[in-house]
Write an enzyme that holds these catalytic residues in place. Structure first.
Site, PDB file in Angstrom:
ATOM      1  N   SER A 144       1.256  -1.211   0.145  1.00 12.64           N
ATOM      2  CA  SER A 144       0.109   0.097   0.525  1.00 12.64           C
ATOM      3  C   SER A 144       1.092   1.425   0.074  1.00 12.64           C
ATOM      4  CB  SER A 144      -0.937   0.511   1.102  1.00 12.64           C
ATOM      5  OG  SER A 144      -1.758   1.703   1.270  1.00 12.64           O
ATOM      6  N   TYR A 159      -1.232  -0.700   9.952  1.00  7.76           N
ATOM      7  CA  TYR A 159      -1.861  -1.213   8.882  1.00  7.76           C
ATOM      8  C   TYR A 159      -0.598  -0.940   8.455  1.00  7.76           C
ATOM      9  CZ  TYR A 159      -3.419  -0.813   4.085  1.00  7.76           C
ATOM     10  OH  TYR A 159      -4.364  -1.094   2.629  1.00  7.76           O
TER      11      TYR A 159
END
Length: 253
Positions: A144, A159
């Site tokens: 990401s 995350y």
């Protein structure tokens, strides 16, 4: 070896509007047979049925909890007996968490790492060995932009840390497996229009994020799926250990 003789595994591809399902379709359009592994068995089978119907390839939908080694072993053993040899693995399955760091419990931290990191390990460890024996393989991790810029989209510290771990995983594995014909790369999407982002962003937050994207729009799942398919080609064998950004210019470095 033609892709028609090989199977590509895509984890977490049961979601109807996710990168995983789009990737399964893109790989099938390129001739790959598909295996969909998802904790949602119904979603996995639905994706497989769609892929087989639209692209005239073999497709297998298997319920699998990638955080559980026993579940992974059962799914991949079934696949080994029923499908052509595995030539590509897309570690797409992942979960996010927006909780601020000072409020993150140990259990929440472990939950995020269990899917994004340990889950990727469980599947990759099993699949990479057979790829190495065969002398061909393509492995792609779905990281990401949050891992590169330190959050700031909608995922929190847990995350971002887990997705950054995937980048290190991919790069180090690329060094180990390069000599035996297996490439390992990572793709780092920015703001992509999926079920996950739709549920995590209100319109005001989304508007603010759009103001930071030079191309002026959110990404489409196909923007990511097409790149993954490119990295899985036999002709892409000189590309390894790389991270590809798909973020519309929101993070330029």
């Amino acid at each position: 070896m033609p892709t028609s003789d090989l199977t590509a595994i895509v984890t977490g591809a049961g979601s109807t509007r996710g990168i995983g399902r789009a990737t399964a379709h893109a790989l099938a359009a390129a001739g790959w047979n598909l295996a969909i592994l998802d904790v949602d068995e119904t979603g996995a089978k639905d994706t497989a049925e769609q892929v087989a119907r639209h692209h005239n390839v073999q497709a297998f939908g298997l319920g699998c909890d990638i955080t559980d080694e026993t579940s992974v072993e059962a799914a991949l053993s079934h696949l080994a007996a029923a499908a052509p040899a595995v030539g590509a693995l897309v570690n797409n399955a992942g979960i996010t968490s927006p909780i601020p760091f000072l409020q993150v419990t140990g259990a929440e931290w472990d939950r995020i790492f269990a899917v994004n990191v340990r889950g990727a390990y469980n599947v990759t460890r099993r699949v990479a060995a057979t790829m190495a024996e065969r002398g061909f393989g393509r492995i792609v991790f779905l990281s990401s932009v949050s891992a590169e810029r330190g959050g700031g989209v909608f995922g929190g510290v847990a995350y971002s840390a887990a997705k950054a771990a995937q980048l290190g995983f991919a790069r180090a594995l690329a060094r180990e497996l390069g000599p035996v014909g297996v490439t390992v790369n990572a793709v780092a999407p920015g703001l992509i229009d999926t079920d996950i982002t739709a549920g995590a962003l209100d319109e005001e937050h989304k508007s603010r994020l759009l103001d930071t994207i030079p191309v002026g729009r959110t990404g489409h799942v196909e923007d990511v799926a097409d790149l993954i398919t490119y990295l899985c080609r036999e002709e892409s064998g000189y590309i390894t250990g790389a991270t590809y950004d798909v973020n519309g210019g929101s993070h330029i470095h």
